[in-house]
Design an enzyme around this catalytic site. Structure first.
Site, PDB file in Angstrom:
ATOM      1  CB  SER A  39      -0.952   0.082   1.364  1.00 17.62           C
ATOM      2  OG  SER A  39      -1.859  -1.070   1.228  1.00 17.62           O
ATOM      3  CG  HIS A  70      -2.595  -2.379  -3.125  1.00 13.97           C
ATOM      4  ND1 HIS A  70      -1.715  -3.202  -2.857  1.00 13.97           N
ATOM      5  CD2 HIS A  70      -3.165  -1.910  -2.287  1.00 13.97           C
ATOM      6  CE1 HIS A  70      -1.663  -3.338  -1.494  1.00 13.97           C
ATOM      7  NE2 HIS A  70      -2.552  -2.580  -1.124  1.00 13.97           N
ATOM      8  CG  HIS A  92      -4.582  -7.983   0.084  1.00 12.07           C
ATOM      9  ND1 HIS A  92      -4.872  -7.047  -0.899  1.00 12.07           N
ATOM     10  CD2 HIS A  92      -3.501  -7.479   0.824  1.00 12.07           C
ATOM     11  CE1 HIS A  92      -3.579  -6.060  -0.902  1.00 12.07           C
ATOM     12  NE2 HIS A  92      -2.765  -6.262   0.146  1.00 12.07           N
ATOM     13  CE1 TYR A  94      -8.084  -5.920   1.159  1.00 11.23           C
ATOM     14  CE2 TYR A  94      -6.538  -6.641   2.519  1.00 11.23           C
ATOM     15  CZ  TYR A  94      -6.865  -5.748   1.491  1.00 11.23           C
ATOM     16  OH  TYR A  94      -6.249  -4.674   1.157  1.00 11.23           O
ATOM     17  CD  GLU A  95      -7.655  -7.333  -3.169  1.00 14.37           C
ATOM     18  OE1 GLU A  95      -7.977  -6.685  -4.108  1.00 14.37           O
ATOM     19  OE2 GLU A  95      -6.584  -7.899  -2.893  1.00 14.37           O
ATOM     20  CB  ALA A 122       0.678  -0.747   4.912  1.00 10.45           C
ATOM     21  CG  MET A 219      -5.011  -6.731   6.811  1.00 10.30           C
ATOM     22  SD  MET A 219      -6.514  -5.952   6.414  1.00 10.30           S
ATOM     23  CE  MET A 219      -6.896  -5.104   7.886  1.00 10.30           C
ATOM     24  CB  SER A 220      -0.213  -8.393   2.708  1.00 13.10           C
ATOM     25  OG  SER A 220       0.882  -7.789   3.185  1.00 13.10           O
ATOM     26  CG  ASN A 243      -2.160   1.909  11.566  1.00 14.98           C
ATOM     27  OD1 ASN A 243      -2.148   1.538  10.372  1.00 14.98           O
ATOM     28  ND2 ASN A 243      -2.701   1.043  12.480  1.00 14.98           N
ATOM     29  CG  HIS A 255      -7.122   1.867   2.914  1.00 13.10           C
ATOM     30  ND1 HIS A 255      -6.162   1.016   3.080  1.00 13.10           N
ATOM     31  CD2 HIS A 255      -7.083   2.153   1.644  1.00 13.10           C
ATOM     32  CE1 HIS A 255      -5.631   0.602   2.106  1.00 13.10           C
ATOM     33  NE2 HIS A 255      -6.196   1.433   1.069  1.00 13.10           N
TER      34      HIS A 255
END
Ligand code: HPA
Length: 292
Positions: A39, A70, A92, A94-95, A122, A219-220, A243, A255
């Site tokens: 990201s 992305h 990902h 999550y997609e 990230a 998440m990756s 963050n 995001h």
């Protein structure tokens, strides 16, 4: 491989081989390093010399990228004088993608000849020194995705039971640290936990991850690192802390914040990666990758 009666699924061995063939034809190079930019880290792409860009959507079985920040393309060219495959964006879980799609780019890079995979992401900082804008060198990981990336048929060139006792290459970590010192970039080591997403974690989940030893969360990266190891590639990986993880900072998470920090500290990470690539020792004379 596409003859009558052959079923080709997105991200299967035949699709991966076809993607690699197209990239080889268009890029005309054998990359030494496959760099995966997460990201907001796309700025490094601008540093690639004589780039040939191929959007994911032009490769069989690869969907166009859907996440803001992305870019969704492969770039082939030189970086610090070394032939590289730069992947801007990734897929990902999550997609809604399955492992075959999430892992297809790593397998394509391997099919093209990349022996080294450099992953970036990230991440939310859990350890107290990992504040927004920090970088972290991933020393080890915790797969908290609750999905096993290698479940399913054994893939070409991969081991069934890969050893994960040292997922990230010692020598590449040492090189990253020496380049960071030279460039005066702070690069502490830490443990990265990968969660499924797309919801950010709850404060209780972050406490659980911290108790488990995680220093940062994202998440990756873990699925790609596992697939790369299974295929005998060397892996180095970096988190860009965007963050404080849920419950540890003052703010709620969004995001846009992730992308903002990605762009700022991303330039340090870009310099680090470029310098690192230029200092890689000459490749060992081992042709291709042995299919185990
Ligand atoms: N959690 C999960 N993934 C992330 C975060 C986070 O706090 N920040 C950036 N990616």
């Amino acid at each position: 491989m596409t003859g009558t009666g052959t079923v080709r699924l997105p991200g299967d061995d035949a699709s991966v081989a076809e993607c690699a063939r197209i990239l080889r034809e268009r890029g005309g190079l054998r990359p030494r390093v496959h760099l995966v930019l997460g990201s907001g880290l796309g700025t490094l792409s601008a540093r690639v010399e004589d780039p040939v860009e191929v959007p994911f959507g032009e490769l069989p079985g690869l969907p166009a990228a859907t996440v803001a920040g992305h870019a969704g393309a492969f770039l082939m060219g030189g970086l610090g004088g070394v032939p590289v495959l730069v992947q801007s964006g990734r897929f990902h879980y999550y997609e809604g993608h399955g492992a075959a799609t999430v892992l297809a780019p790593v397998r394509v890079g391997r099919a093209l000849g990349a022996r080294i995979v450099a992953l970036t992401n990230a991440a939310g900082g859990i350890r107290s020194d990992l504040v927004p804008g920090s970088l972290m060198l991933i020393d080890d990981h915790i797969g908290a995705l609750f999905r096993a990336p290698l479940a399913g048929p054994l893939r070409r060139g991969e081991e069934r039971f890969p050893d994960m006792s040292r997922p990230y290459s010692r020598s590449l970590c040492t090189l990253a640290e020496s380049v960071a010192r030279e460039l005066r970039i702070r690069l502490p080591r830490g443990i990265y936990a990968a969660v499924h997403g797309p919801a950010f974690e709850t404060p209780a989940e972050i406490l659980a991850l911290r108790a488990a030893g995680a220093d940062a969360v994202g998440m990756s990266t873990v699925p790609e690192a596992v697939a790369a190891r299974a295929g005998g590639q060397r892996v180095v990986a970096f988190s860009l802390i965007t963050n404080r993880a849920a419950g540890l900072g003052m703010e709620s998470l969004d995001h846009a914040e992730v992308l903002r920090y990605g762009e700022e500290a991303g330039s340090s990470l870009g310099r680090l990666l470029e310098t690192m690539v230029s200092k890689l020792p000459p490749p060992r004379t081992r042709p291709g990758i042995s299919a185990k």
